[in-house]
Design a protein around this motif. Structure first.
Motif: not given
Length: 573
Positions: A236-241, A243-246, A259-262, A268-270
């Motif tokens: 999950i954490t790697i997926g979050t990262g 997504f953040a980089v992209i 709003f899509v990014v948020v 990912f945080l949930l």
């Protein structure tokens, strides 16, 4: 063999530890993740520093002193450590969020014309206050993670602290959704500055109030075998990262609605909540739990030899005694000749003992007398602190090179800082299973080499070199920051960690003042425009050379620290 857990298997409430202790253990980790993800408020400074400079008519030296003031709050970070030793952690958490509310909130009211005027000295003190608030929340996160995962604290702390690297990205996304502005608009800079200050003031308070009831339960959980849960957390954490980089790259970010990014980041945080939820379901049906022994730290090239003796399997039923008591659980015999042992866990209302055998518990007075402390202090100063100074000056560095999308660089450094903080815990998890892991001083020495090269790469005038260097410096700074938490406990013990580590990170404001002011003076000596600005790569050319050699010096000191502590690490094999 299995042992019965002291839980109510039919409870769906994860908040009450007497009903679902093992699910609560993972829920506390999720709470620490949420707290860290909003606690990097000082990383937002570069996003609005240029506008702040213009609005308050500040010189470059005055602006740099404000960046120093944010770090100067860490000089008083030991207060949060002392408070955590005498006050409930949920109260320490709320105090920290209230300090941030006052520090950032008053600055927001000033920029919004709700307060007629503020002197520079008052703004400086407010910035110190808001910077100190971060220490209070950090202290709580470290303590609940270490106490909840005593046998996996290196992995758990690295996992949670990685999320502080996402703070700038999260706040940037929120500003884009709730405070949209056109870059061509003359009111855009002031609107952006107010947006960041408003979110910096209220976001930590909201999250802290929500998380306080769960933090209150942190001392009432027991450690167990955690392999599967950490695998899911890492995924999950790697997926979050990723997504953040992209989403932080310019072309992609402009192609996605804010709003899509948020929404994506919120999902990912949930997502980590899936682990305690599944744990709770499993506890209902299986009615069993496992307790695993502490992992060990190995020096480079040294591997646990021999076959190892296997502990006898068995189990004892837990005896319920009104929320307290003690019980013994024997862990499952693992593969690869891992020695198993019976571990006794004693529960009390706030009790806890040392979990790591062979680690000397050192107080502050004894710590500052040791050569290892000062080597470690200087290594951190020339490594993570130097990286933070670069990131604090990122706005001015980008402006001097004619790069206008400073928020893109802030998001990039934040995203790679996230992976930097995550990397040590991921490697610790992998190598702990293969029974070989580099000591932390050796790891820091290795990490500082590419960081030094990045400062020299900034001498190149291209935008690509700015992107690459910012990403690498963010990555290495995050990695050293994460490793430092484990280094403090390994060198000086966990008992006095809350105070000891705050003493160590006191080097951040010192480095921010010395390195930052030196950079500001060099910048001022090269001013080449009528409006008092310096434009061109020569503005920070000398600064980058000095920082590059300082980083190399820090790597050399880290090697010395590794040599001095090599025997200590070898004794723990």
């Amino acid at each position: 063999m299995h042992s019965k857990c002291f839980i109510n298997p039919f409870s769906s409430n994860l908040i009450f530890p007497q009903k679902s202790k093992m699910a609560l253990q993972w829920l506390i980790l999720v709470v620490a993740i949420w707290l860290q993800s909003i606690n990097g408020t000082n990383s937002n400074f570069p996003a609005y520093s240029s506008e702040f400079k213009r609005l308050l008519s500040l010189s470059q030296l005055q602006l740099n002193n404000l960046a120093f003031a944010s770090d100067a709050g860490k000089l008083l970070g030991f207060i949060s450590g002392v408070a955590a030793s005498h006050l409930p952690l949920w109260l320490v958490l709320l105090i920290g969020s209230l300090l941030g509310l006052v520090g950032y909130g008053v600055q927001y009211l000033f920029l919004s014309d709700h307060i007629p005027s503020l002197s520079y000295d008052v703004v400086f003190l407010l910035t110190v206050l808001s910077g100190n608030s971060i220490c209070w929340i950090n202290t709580v996160c470290y303590m609940i993670t270490i106490s909840t995962f005593p046998f996996d604290r290196h992995v758990a702390v690295g996992l949670t602290t990685s999320y502080i690297g996402l703070s700038a990205e999260i706040y940037t996304d929120l500003v884009g959704v709730f405070f949209p502005s056109s870059p061509s608009s003359s009111s855009s800079p002031i609107k952006t500055a107010k947006a960041y200050l408003l979110l910096n003031s209220v976001s930590p308070l909201i999250v802290c109030v929500f998380c306080a009831p769960i933090v209150r339960c942190a001392n009432n959980v027991v450690s167990r075998r955690l392999g599967g849960g950490f695998v899911v957390m890492f995924v999950i954490t790697i997926g979050t990262g990723v997504f953040a980089v992209i989403s932080s790259f310019g072309k992609i970010a402009r192609g996605l609605p804010p709003f899509v990014v948020v929404i994506g980041m919120g999902v990912f945080l949930l997502a980590p909540l899936a682990v305690p939820w599944v744990e709770n379901v499993m506890e209902r049906f299986q009615k069993k739990c496992w307790l695993r022994r502490q992992g060990r730290i190995y020096d480079v090239g040294q591997v646990e030899g021999g076959g190892g003796e296997r502990a006898e399997e068995g189990w004892k039923e837990a005896e319920e005694s009104g929320g307290g008591g003690s019980y013994e659980v024997v862990e499952e015999v693992r593969e690869k000749d891992r020695a198993e042992e019976v571990v006794q866990v004693e529960e009390s209302d706030g009790g806890g003992g040392s979990c790591e055998a062979g680690v000397e518990e050192v107080g502050v007075k004894e710590m500052v007398k040791r050569v290892e402390f000062w080597l470690y202090f200087l290594v951190y100063l020339c490594g993570a602190t130097l990286g933070l100074v670069y990131l604090n000056n990122l706005g001015q560095i980008a402006e001097s090179r004619g790069f206008r999308r400073t928020s893109t660089l802030v998001s990039l450094s934040s995203s790679f800082g996230f992976f930097g903080r995550l990397m040590p815990s991921l490697l610790a998890y992998i190598f702990s299973r293969s029974k070989c892991m580099a000591s932390t001083p050796a790891s820091i020495a290795i990490i500082m080499a590419p960081m030094s090269a990045s400062f020299f790469l900034l001498l190149n005038k291209t935008t690509l070199s700015l992107y690459i260097s910012t990403a690498v410096i963010g990555l290495c700074t995050g990695a050293i920051t994460s490793i430092a938490v484990s280094t403090t406990t390994e060198l000086f013990g966990a008992k006095n960690f809350s105070v000891n580590h705050n003493i160590v990170v006191a080097n951040i404001p010192i480095g921010s003042f010395v390195f930052g002011n030196a950079a500001a003076l060099l910048y001022r000596s090269k001013i080449n425009t009528e409006d008092g600005r310096c434009m061109g790569t020569e503005c920070y050319q000398t600064t980058f050379v000095i920082w590059g050699f300082l980083c190399l010096f820090g790597s050399f000191l880290s090697i010395i620290l590794y040599v001095r502590t090599k025997k200590m690490y070898a004794q723990r094999l």
